[in-house]
Scaffold this active site. Structure first.
Site, PDB file in Angstrom:
ATOM      1  N   TYR A 107       0.852  -1.188   0.000  1.00 49.87           N
ATOM      2  CA  TYR A 107       0.000   0.000   0.000  1.00 49.87           C
ATOM      3  C   TYR A 107       0.883   1.232   0.000  1.00 49.87           C
ATOM      4  CZ  TYR A 107      -3.546   3.356   1.544  1.00 49.87           C
ATOM      5  OH  TYR A 107      -4.402   4.432   1.638  1.00 49.87           O
ATOM      6  N   ASP A 202       9.591   2.894  -0.494  1.00 49.76           N
ATOM      7  CA  ASP A 202       8.564   3.505   0.346  1.00 49.76           C
ATOM      8  C   ASP A 202       8.825   3.128   1.794  1.00 49.76           C
ATOM      9  OD1 ASP A 202       6.331   4.329   1.711  1.00 49.76           O
ATOM     10  OD2 ASP A 202       4.884   3.454   0.321  1.00 49.76           O
ATOM     11  N   LYS A 230       4.688   9.019   8.799  1.00 48.53           N
ATOM     12  CA  LYS A 230       4.434   8.430  10.104  1.00 48.53           C
ATOM     13  C   LYS A 230       5.387   8.951  11.183  1.00 48.53           C
ATOM     14  CE  LYS A 230       2.012   4.368   8.354  1.00 48.53           C
ATOM     15  NZ  LYS A 230       0.657   4.744   8.747  1.00 48.53           N
TER      16      LYS A 230
END
Length: 394
Positions: A107, A202, A230
Site C-alpha cells: 500500500y 517507500d 508516520k
C-alpha cells in the site's frame, strides 16, 4: 478514543487498552511523549501555519539526511500518500516513461494509480481496488507478486524501455508484515539500474522504525527516491520524499515538475518531527536494542502460547514490527497472507480487545510497539493471548 498516554489508549467508556497500533506506526516513543508535547505547544504559540518557509524545515531535513545518506535533496509534504504520488510524478518526468511497477499487497497511499492490489484496507474489505479509478490509469500500473524474481524479470522483458519506476515497501506492512527474501531487494536495485528505471523505496512505515536509517540501513540498500511519513511527523500529519540530487532538482522552481502544498512543512509537524527523530538519533544505541527485546518478547511469547494451544500461527517480525498470521505455512507474499484464517484472527482480535489489548483490526496489518511498552505490558498481553487461545472460539 478520548486520550492516550505511554503504551495505553483510553476510550469514551473509560476502558484502557495496551496499544499495539501506535496510531498505525508513528508513536514509537509512546503517546504524549513529554518532549514531543512540549515541542508542539511551543511551536503553536508562534502560529500553526505561516504559508512560508521556516527554519524548522531545514532542521528536520538535516536530521533526516543524517539518517538517510541517499537523500541529497528532499521536500516535505503532508502525508505518505502525497509523498509517493509526488515521487511517481518525478520518476515519470525523469524517464519520460509511463508504466509503474508495484507489488501485490503493498500500500502506497490512495492515489489512483497505486490502489491496484493495494493490500491494507482494500484487502481487509475484500475488494480488488477502488471505485472511481479509471481503467486507463489502472493499466499504467503493473502489480507483481512480492519476492518473485522471475515475475520481475518477465515484466521488464515484456515492457523494455517503458517502466518509469518500481515502488516497493521493503518490508511489506499492509498485507501483514512480510520480509524480503535474501537478495530480493538487491535484485530490485540491479534490474532497475540496468533498465534506467528509478527505484522508489517507500519507507513511510519502515522509516526510523526498523532501524534509525530504516530499511535502506538494515538491508544495505540503495535507492533513487525514498518516501517517508508516520514517525517523521511524531504523530502530526507529515510526509517527505527525497533522493538523489539529479532527480530532485527536476522539481519546480529549479525544474519542470510541479509540486506544492499550503501546509507542507507545517510548524507543528516540524516541531514534533524534530523532537521525535532527534530523540531517536541521540539515543539510537539504547532505543533500538530495547525495541528489539520488547518486540521479541511479546511476539514470540504470544506465538508460543498459540503453539501450546495447537493454534496454527506463523510469526513474521522485523524489529518492532510484526504480524501473527493465522496459518501454518510460511508467508512471503500477499497470496500466502491471503490464505490465513481471517475468521480465526477476528475471534482472536475480539478476545484480546475484551481483555484490554488493542491490536490492528485486520489480519493484513502490521503491529507496532514503542518505548513505553515494558515487562508489565508484555506479560499482560501474553496472559490475554493464553486465555484467548484456551477458548473454543479461537
Amino acid at each position: 478514543m478520548t486520550r492516550a498516554e505511554g503504551a495505553y489508549l483510553f476510550d469514551a467508556d473509560g476502558n484502557r487498552y495496551i496499544d499495539y497500533f501506535g496510531s498505525w506506526g508513528p508513536m514509537i516513543l509512546g503517546h504524549a511523549f513529554p518532549e514531543v508535547v512540549e515541542a508542539i505547544e511551543q511551536a503553536a504559540r508562534d502560529s500553526a501555519s505561516f504559508g512560508a518557509s521556516i527554519k524548522a524545515e531545514g532542521d528536520l531535513a538535516e536530521l533526516v539526511m543524517a539518517c538517510y545518506p541517499v537523500v541529497e535533496r528532499m521536500r516535505f509534504v503532508n502525508s505518505g500518500t502525497e509523498a509517493t504520488m509526488s515521487a511517481i510524478r518525478l520518476a515519470r518526468a525523469a524517464t519520460g516513461r509511463k508504466l509503474i511497477v508495484k507489488f501485490e499487497g503493498c500500500y502506497h497511499g490512495h492515489s489512483d494509480g497505486l490502489l491496484v492490489k493495494a493490500g491494507s484496507g482494500v484487502a481487509t474489505l475484500g475488494i480488488p481496488g477502488s471505485a472511481g479509478v479509471p481503467e486507463e490509469i489502472a493499466r499504467l500500473t503493473l502489480a507483481l507478486p512480492f519476492n518473485d524474481v522471475p515475475a520481475l524479470e518477465a515484466a521488464f522483458a515484456a515492457h523494455p524501455d517503458e517502466i518509469a519506476a518500481v515502488i516497493v515497501e521493503p518490508v511489506v506492512g499492509n498485507a501483514g508484515c512480510i520480509l524480503p527474501v535474501e537478495g530480493y531487494l538487491q535484485k530490485l536495485r540491479s534490474i532497475t539500474a540496468q533498465h534506467g528505471t528509478l527505484l522508489i523505496v517507500d519507507e513511510v512505515m519502515t522509516g526510523f522504525r526498523i532501524a534509525l536509517g530504516g530499511a535502506l540501513e538494515l538491508f544495505s540498500l540503495d535507492a533513487d527516491l525514498v518516501t517517508l511519513g508516520k514517525i517523521l511527523g511524531g504523530g502530526v500529519p507529515c510526509g517527505a520524499f527525497g533522493g538523489k540530487r539529479r532527480f530532485m532538482e527536476l522539481l519546480a522552481p529549479l525544474g519542470p515538475v510541479y509540486q506544492a502544498g499550503t501546509l507542507s512543512g507545517n510548524p507543528l509537524a516540524m516541531a514534533a518531527g524534530i523532537a521525535t527523530v532527534g530523540y531517536l538519533g541521540a539515543h539510537a544505541a539504547e532505543v533500538y536494542p530495547r525495541l528489539e527485546r520488547t518486540s521479541r518478547a511479546v511476539a514470540e511469547g504470544v506465538a508460543a502460547e498459540a503453539a501450546q494451544a495447537s493454534v496454527l500461527i506463523t510469526l513474521n517480525r522485523v524489529g518492532s514490527m510484526w504480524t501473527w498470521f493465522f496459518t501454518g505455512e510460511s508467508v512471503i507474499n500477499y497470496d500466502d497472507a491471503a490464505r490465513s484464517d481471517t475468521a480465526a484472527f477476528g475471534r482472536f482480535h475480539r478476545a484480546m480487545l475484551d481483555a484490554g489489548v488493542w491490536l490492528p483490526p485486520s489480519q493484513f496489518e502490521a503491529m507496532f510497539l514503542g518505548l513505553a511498552h515494558g515487562d508489565a505490558e508484555v506479560a499482560a498481553t501474553i496472559k490475554a493471548a493464553r486465555e484467548a487461545f484456551a477458548t473454543a472460539t479461537v
